[in-house]
Design an enzyme around this catalytic site. Structure first.
Site, PDB file in Angstrom:
ATOM      1  N   SER A  65       0.819  -1.206   0.000  1.00  0.00           N
ATOM      2  CA  SER A  65       0.000   0.000   0.000  1.00  0.00           C
ATOM      3  C   SER A  65       0.856   1.261   0.000  1.00  0.00           C
ATOM      4  O   SER A  65       1.614   1.502  -0.924  1.00  0.00           O
ATOM      5  CB  SER A  65      -0.944  -0.048   1.209  1.00  0.00           C
ATOM      6  N   ASP A 118      10.753   5.119  -9.359  1.00  0.00           N
ATOM      7  CA  ASP A 118      10.395   5.726 -10.648  1.00  0.00           C
ATOM      8  C   ASP A 118      11.159   7.025 -10.894  1.00  0.00           C
ATOM      9  O   ASP A 118      11.476   7.362 -12.043  1.00  0.00           O
ATOM     10  CB  ASP A 118       8.891   6.003 -10.699  1.00  0.00           C
ATOM     11  N   LYS A 177      -0.244  -4.264  -3.518  1.00  0.00           N
ATOM     12  CA  LYS A 177      -1.580  -3.711  -3.227  1.00  0.00           C
ATOM     13  C   LYS A 177      -1.706  -2.376  -3.944  1.00  0.00           C
ATOM     14  O   LYS A 177      -1.213  -1.358  -3.487  1.00  0.00           O
ATOM     15  CB  LYS A 177      -1.792  -3.525  -1.730  1.00  0.00           C
TER      16      LYS A 177
END
Length: 567
Positions: A293, A304, A318
């Site tokens: 999460s 990223d 998740k």
């Protein structure tokens, strides 16, 4: 199936959610029909069923069954369970601040770990104390859930706790005043001699980003040159807190995560909104299969943006976001409303939840994932969680260690640690402490004397193999070989304790460090043995290798996708 559907429609009605956004008249008719069916069924049950029904119980079970068919995260908290919701979201409850557990040998609930600075520690409760009574209510033989319900209450209320201390055999009474207990989001932070800092974050609760920020700034002032940010076993929490933490290391105005769902009005983009406190310090983020999460938003966004090296094992996956919906009569529902997408545009959801046949799951195979690109052009994929840049697999727990820690009816580990604390009032600092070989021999003697038994994996598999061989008709011809193998695998606890000495010594050392120095002490002690932590330190001290991991070469075709963009 009609009942399950009707329960769904009931919940939609109760929560004040309408189907006005649906353009399909057939869908609206189905909703109304099933609502009528459900109402009729329960009215007839209430009027005609042979026993008197408890509406809270029967309808509550129906609601929970319906929600379980959707996903594990859509949950309902009635008024009497609101403390559980506050604990989940805020990390707060009113009580004494201690971990308790039912002791199988004593057949009683005992104190396992008082929390530092909390009422339990302040009145002197210790690991091993046996809870006998709370005010005039006996707790003898009661489950830990039962005892926990009585220990918790409104902040400011007091009660008299009666305990027995095994080390002295004395029965003691103490008055304790409940107060709001906040479990620390940051379990420990500290700086080693090489200038490598460490921050361990347990959960993403309210204001945890401020705790992380304070820890980082303090260590940076004290000469921190690199950071290990530990998100292992962190199941997540508040999305905004994840964005705030990413913003510590990423420039203002960058998209961190996008939420997208059925209702466009519920879609939301989260950007960094303030100037970062550091954009260049090398960072390693530790993750594992229980990193989920908000932890995955944090680690995925830093990956990223090529701002940190992600190390460990693949995360949980998740990719769902929940919203809070108020329910009549002071209840709350956590409802899965969106999927989230991190800066490269990928959703890392590893499991698709199917809602027919009572609900089931489908894992996204690697072959069906798609390639995305980081800011520097490194390939990353959606589905299946966050793949680490550097994989470091943890040591697996041996069967005997798992039994000693969790399912030993003799409770030898607990008994030994309580007696050790009585024998040694103080121990070395947590970073230096380790159980001695002589003390381990004493523990081994106690295990054998207590007639500790456990199911060894090899014996379990051999029993199953014998059953299969008998079923298939091969056993009689191989009986001699089976008998010889059974003799060689004969249960020998002493041998197993010697073979797994290092692992069990480590386990006991960490337990004792926690008992003497609270949670932070246990973390400090455990880091000495941590393979991933050792690899993270090594990498952060090899800056060329660190930079090479983050320097993905962009191809012409990738250039348009290389910089994370708003989706």
């Amino acid at each position: 199936m009609n009942i399950r559907k009707s329960l769904l429609m009931l919940m939609l009605s109760v929560f004040g959610l309408t189907c006005s956004a649906q353009s399909d008249d057939g869908h609206n008719f189905t909703v109304a029909k099933n609502m009528d069916v459900f109402t009729s069924i329960y009215k007839n049950l209430d009027m005609l069923y042979v026993d008197t029904l408890d509406a809270d119980e029967v309808i509550g079970n129906g609601i929970n069954s319906m929600l379980r068919s959707l996903d594990p995260y859509t949950t309902y908290y009635p008024e009497d369970k609101m403390s559980d919701w506050r604990m989940k979201v805020q990390g707060k409850y009113a009580g004494i601040g201690a971990m308790i557990r039912y002791n199988m040998k004593l057949k009683n609930t005992v104190i396992i770990e008082p929390y530092e600075g909390m009422p339990a520690a302040e009145v002197g409760l210790k690991k091993g104390d046996i809870i006998l009574a709370i005010d005039d209510s006996t707790m003898v033989g009661k489950s830990s859930d039962y005892v926990s319900q009585h220990l918790r209450g409104d902040a400011g209320t007091s009660f008299v706790l009666k305990i027995k201390r095994p080390s002295t055999g004395k029965t003691m009474k103490m008055k304790i005043t409940r107060r709001a207990i906040t479990t620390p989001a940051v379990s420990y932070y500290g700086l080693d001699d090489d200038g490598v800092g460490y921050i361990g974050l347990n959960q993403f609760i309210e204001n945890c980003s401020k705790d992380v920020r304070r820890a980082f700034i303090e260590m940076k002032k004290n000469g921190m040159k690199a950071l290990v940010f530990d998100l292992r076993d962190n199941g997540g929490g508040l999305e905004q807190e994840a964005v705030n933490i990413v913003n510590m290391f990423i420039p203002n105005g960058k998209l961190v995560v996008s939420n997208r769902g059925k209702l466009k009005s519920q879609d939301k983009n989260y950007y960094t909104t303030v100037e970062p406190i550091d954009t260049v310090m090398p960072i390693v983020v530790l993750v594992n299969g229980n990193t989920a999460s908000a932890s995955e938003i944090t680690s995925g966004a830093l990956q990223d943006f090529d701002r940190a090296v992600i190390m460990g094992t693949r995360t949980y996956g998740k990719g769902l976001v929940q919203m809070t919906v108020e329910v009549p009569y002071n209840g709350i529902m956590m409802l899965t409303s969106n999927k989230y997408y991190i800066p490269s545009g990928r959703c890392i959801q590893a499991i698709n939840y199917k809602h027919d046949r009572g609900g089931y799951v489908e894992h996204v195979p690697d072959s069906l994932t798609h390639v995305f690109y980081t800011a520097r052009g490194r390939e990353v994929r959606d589905g299946g969680g966050i793949m680490p840049d550097v994989e470091v697999k943890p040591d697996t727990m041996s069967n005997i260690a798992a039994y000693l820690q969790s399912v030993d009816s003799t409770e030898t580990l607990h008994q030994y640690e309580v007696e050790y604390m009585a024998k040694y009032p103080t121990i070395a600092p947590a970073k230096d402490f380790e159980l001695s070989d002589d003390d381990y021999e004493e523990f081994k003697r106690m295990v054998i004397e207590n007639d500790f038994k456990y199911d060894r994996g090899s014996e379990t598999i051999l029993r199953e193999l014998k059953k299969i061989a008998q079923f298939e008709g091969y056993y009689d011809g191989a009986k001699e070989e089976f008998d010889n193998l059974e003799k060689k695998l004969k249960h020998n606890v002493e041998r197993d304790l010697d073979f797994n000495r290092d692992e069990i010594k480590q386990m006991i050392s960490v337990d004792l460090a926690t008992a003497y120095y609270f949670q932070a002490g246990g973390v400090v002690c455990n880091l000495k043995y941590d393979k991933a932590m050792a690899e993270a330190r090594r990498l952060l001290n090899s800056i060329d290798e660190y930079n090479s991991i983050l320097s993905g070469a962009k191809s012409a075709e990738q250039t348009q996708s290389a910089e994370p963009v708003e989706q």
